[in-house]
Design a protein around this motif. Structure first.
Motif, PDB file in Angstrom:
ATOM      1  N   SER A 129       1.293  -0.827  -0.171  1.00  0.00           N
ATOM      2  CA  SER A 129       0.132   0.024  -0.443  1.00  0.00           C
ATOM      3  C   SER A 129       0.591   1.323   0.421  1.00  0.00           C
ATOM      4  N   ALA A 130       0.016   2.201  -0.752  1.00  0.00           N
ATOM      5  CA  ALA A 130       0.854   3.339  -0.687  1.00  0.00           C
ATOM      6  C   ALA A 130       0.056   4.099   0.627  1.00  0.00           C
ATOM      7  N   VAL A 131       0.621   4.589   1.734  1.00  0.00           N
ATOM      8  CA  VAL A 131       0.060   5.111   1.884  1.00  0.00           C
ATOM      9  C   VAL A 131       1.275   6.769   2.567  1.00  0.00           C
ATOM     10  N   GLY A 132      -0.033   7.742   3.143  1.00  0.00           N
ATOM     11  CA  GLY A 132       0.598   9.119   3.765  1.00  0.00           C
ATOM     12  C   GLY A 132       1.356   9.004   5.030  1.00  0.00           C
ATOM     13  N   SER A 133       2.165   9.948   5.570  1.00  0.00           N
ATOM     14  CA  SER A 133       2.454   9.489   6.884  1.00  0.00           C
ATOM     15  C   SER A 133       2.489  10.986   7.288  1.00  0.00           C
ATOM     16  N   THR A 254       4.697   7.800   0.635  1.00  0.00           N
ATOM     17  CA  THR A 254       4.585   8.326  -0.608  1.00  0.00           C
ATOM     18  C   THR A 254       4.406  10.087  -0.178  1.00  0.00           C
ATOM     19  N   ASP A 255       4.260  10.836   0.970  1.00  0.00           N
ATOM     20  CA  ASP A 255       3.431  12.197   0.983  1.00  0.00           C
ATOM     21  C   ASP A 255       3.498  12.580   2.719  1.00  0.00           C
ATOM     22  N   TYR A 256       3.549  13.803   3.013  1.00  0.00           N
ATOM     23  CA  TYR A 256       3.029  13.713   4.560  1.00  0.00           C
ATOM     24  C   TYR A 256       2.059  14.389   4.567  1.00  0.00           C
ATOM     25  N   ASP A 257       0.706  13.568   4.183  1.00  0.00           N
ATOM     26  CA  ASP A 257      -0.469  13.989   4.001  1.00  0.00           C
ATOM     27  C   ASP A 257      -0.946  15.740   4.038  1.00  0.00           C
ATOM     28  N   CYS A 258      -1.875  16.344   4.991  1.00  0.00           N
ATOM     29  CA  CYS A 258      -2.077  17.280   4.390  1.00  0.00           C
ATOM     30  C   CYS A 258      -1.032  18.197   6.235  1.00  0.00           C
TER      31      CYS A 258
HETATM   32  N1  LIG Z   1      -2.731  11.322   2.502  1.00  0.00           N
HETATM   33  C1  LIG Z   1      -2.636  10.065   2.062  1.00  0.00           C
HETATM   34  N2  LIG Z   1      -4.056   9.264   2.714  1.00  0.00           N
HETATM   35  C2  LIG Z   1      -4.710   8.819   2.159  1.00  0.00           C
HETATM   36  N3  LIG Z   1      -4.245   7.667   1.239  1.00  0.00           N
HETATM   37  C3  LIG Z   1      -2.964   8.119   0.832  1.00  0.00           C
HETATM   38  N4  LIG Z   1      -2.168   7.471   0.125  1.00  0.00           N
HETATM   39  C4  LIG Z   1      -0.428   7.322  -0.218  1.00  0.00           C
HETATM   40  N5  LIG Z   1      -1.317   8.878   0.378  1.00  0.00           N
HETATM   41  C5  LIG Z   1      -2.274   9.011   1.203  1.00  0.00           C
END
Ligand SMILES: Nc1ncnc2[nH]cnc12
Ligand SMILES: CSC[C@H]1O[C@H](OP(=O)(O)O)[C@H](O)[C@@H]1O
Length: 338
Positions: A129-133, A254-258
């Motif tokens: 899974s690609a996830v936000g941190s 893949t990112d720091y969410d917001c």
């Molecule tokens: N920020 C995020 N929120 C939810 N799902 C994601 N998948 C990758 N980045 C995410």
């Protein structure tokens, strides 16, 4: 056919790679045999940016239908030549969002996916899974092996096999499989210093999506102790538990969410950019895990012997009172039990 230099996409210095279109991929799959006789115990579920596993030999493409519908994509059977012994292991691969990424997180037919995998013999799943941190220390492209989940889905996804006249309750205190997780962690650590950064634990917040979170929500999830965030862990993990399948997710940030001052908001471009740039590490990680799981010492773990038969203790409805339709479905899923 499109040729793309990975160097253009990332800092990885790799040779030119051929990127196949989804149509070409579908055509190639259709040309494979549609049956497979050998045992398949391990499956990989690929998520965003991981629609197939390159470097493995494709030997079949199965399209099983289940009482819960058809899976997200054909199930590809891959032959994996293990590094440390002469074994060739069969691995099933399923693309969670479909070959063309046409299924939103709430549209993924998770029951059909899990039921189809179990029906071909799968007893352990490595889900990607690609996830936000949600934590500063978890940087984009780091890997996280989560050990907990907070459910922020909205109840619109079917999340159990037991309904319509048959009730069952399964333990879910530890939503992932600790045995598989330990193997995955050891593999991740063996790749450290070679481009892989691994976090051994983490609480995964699973939101409904498909929209990303608001800044206020993101901050609340941090205050709850969330480490990473996605839209895919549930109900996949719950259904795997009901189906007595050992399930572990490998997350890639893949990112720091917001919540992070540096980000105005998450974009798909951001997610895909990091996924592509780190694809080779993700592939090496999964390959190393498959090599390890193929070892004789993990044979019982991979067959989820520790879960076998557990569902029988969770059923609350006495068999004589089972609804016949529900019984039919459950006997499809558990032919030797019900
Ligand atoms: N920020 C995020 N929120 C939810 N799902 C994601 N998948 C990758 N980045 C995410
Ligand atoms: C394209 S960003 C949101 C999308 O990415 C993750 O997908 P997956 O878990 O299948 O890798 C997340 O869960 C969302 O579905």
């Amino acid at each position: 056919m499109r040729w793309v230099g990975l160097r253009q996409l990332s800092s990885l210095s790799k040779p030119l790679r051929r990127i196949e279109s989804a149509k070409q991929l579908a055509r190639r799959m259709a040309s494979l045999p549609d049956t497979y006789d050998g045992p398949v115990r391990i499956a990989v579920i690929g998520g965003t940016g991981l629609r197939e596993l390159p470097g493995f030999t494709q030997v079949a493409s199965l399209s099983p239908s289940t009482p819960w519908g058809t899976p997200s994509s054909p199930i590809t059977i891959l032959h994996h030549q293990c590094k440390h012994n002469d074994k060739v292991v069969a691995v099933a691969f399923l693309s969670r969002h479909g070959l063309h990424h046409q299924l939103a997180p709430h549209e993924v037919p998770a029951r059909a996916n899990i039921a189809a995998l179990r029906s071909i013999g799968v007893r352990s799943i490595i889900a990607f899974s690609a996830v936000g941190s949600l934590q500063e220390a978890i940087k984009p492209r780091d890997f996280v092996i989560p050990d907990q989940i907070i459910d922020r889905t909205k109840g619109v996804r079917p999340w159990t096999f037991f309904e319509g006249g048959v009730v069952a309750h399964v333990p879910f205190g530890d939503p992932f499989d600790e045995g598989i997780a330990n193997v995955v962690r050891a593999c991740g650590h063996s790749l450290e210093g070679d481009g892989v950064v691994l976090h051994d634990q983490g609480t995964l917040v699973c939101i409904e999506g498909p929209q990303f979170s608001t800044r206020a929500e993101s901050k609340v999830y941090r205050s709850w102790g969330g480490s990473v965030i996605n839209m895919s862990a549930l109900p996949e993990a719950k259904l795997a538990r009901e189906a007595e399948i050992a399930y572990q997710m490998i997350c890639m940030s893949t990112d720091y969410d917001c919540w992070h001052e540096s980000t105005a908001g998450v974009t798909v471009e951001m997610v895909m950019g990091h996924m592509k740039a780190n694809a080779e590490n993700a592939r090496r990680f999964v390959t190393t895990v498959l090599d390890a799981l193929a070892g004789d010492e993990h044979s019982e773990l991979v067959q989820a012997k520790h879960l076998a038969g557990s569902i029988k203790f969770g059923v609350s409805t006495p068999q004589p009172h089972w609804n016949p339709e529900a019984r039919k479905k459950l006997s499809w899923l558990f032919p030797s039990y019900f």
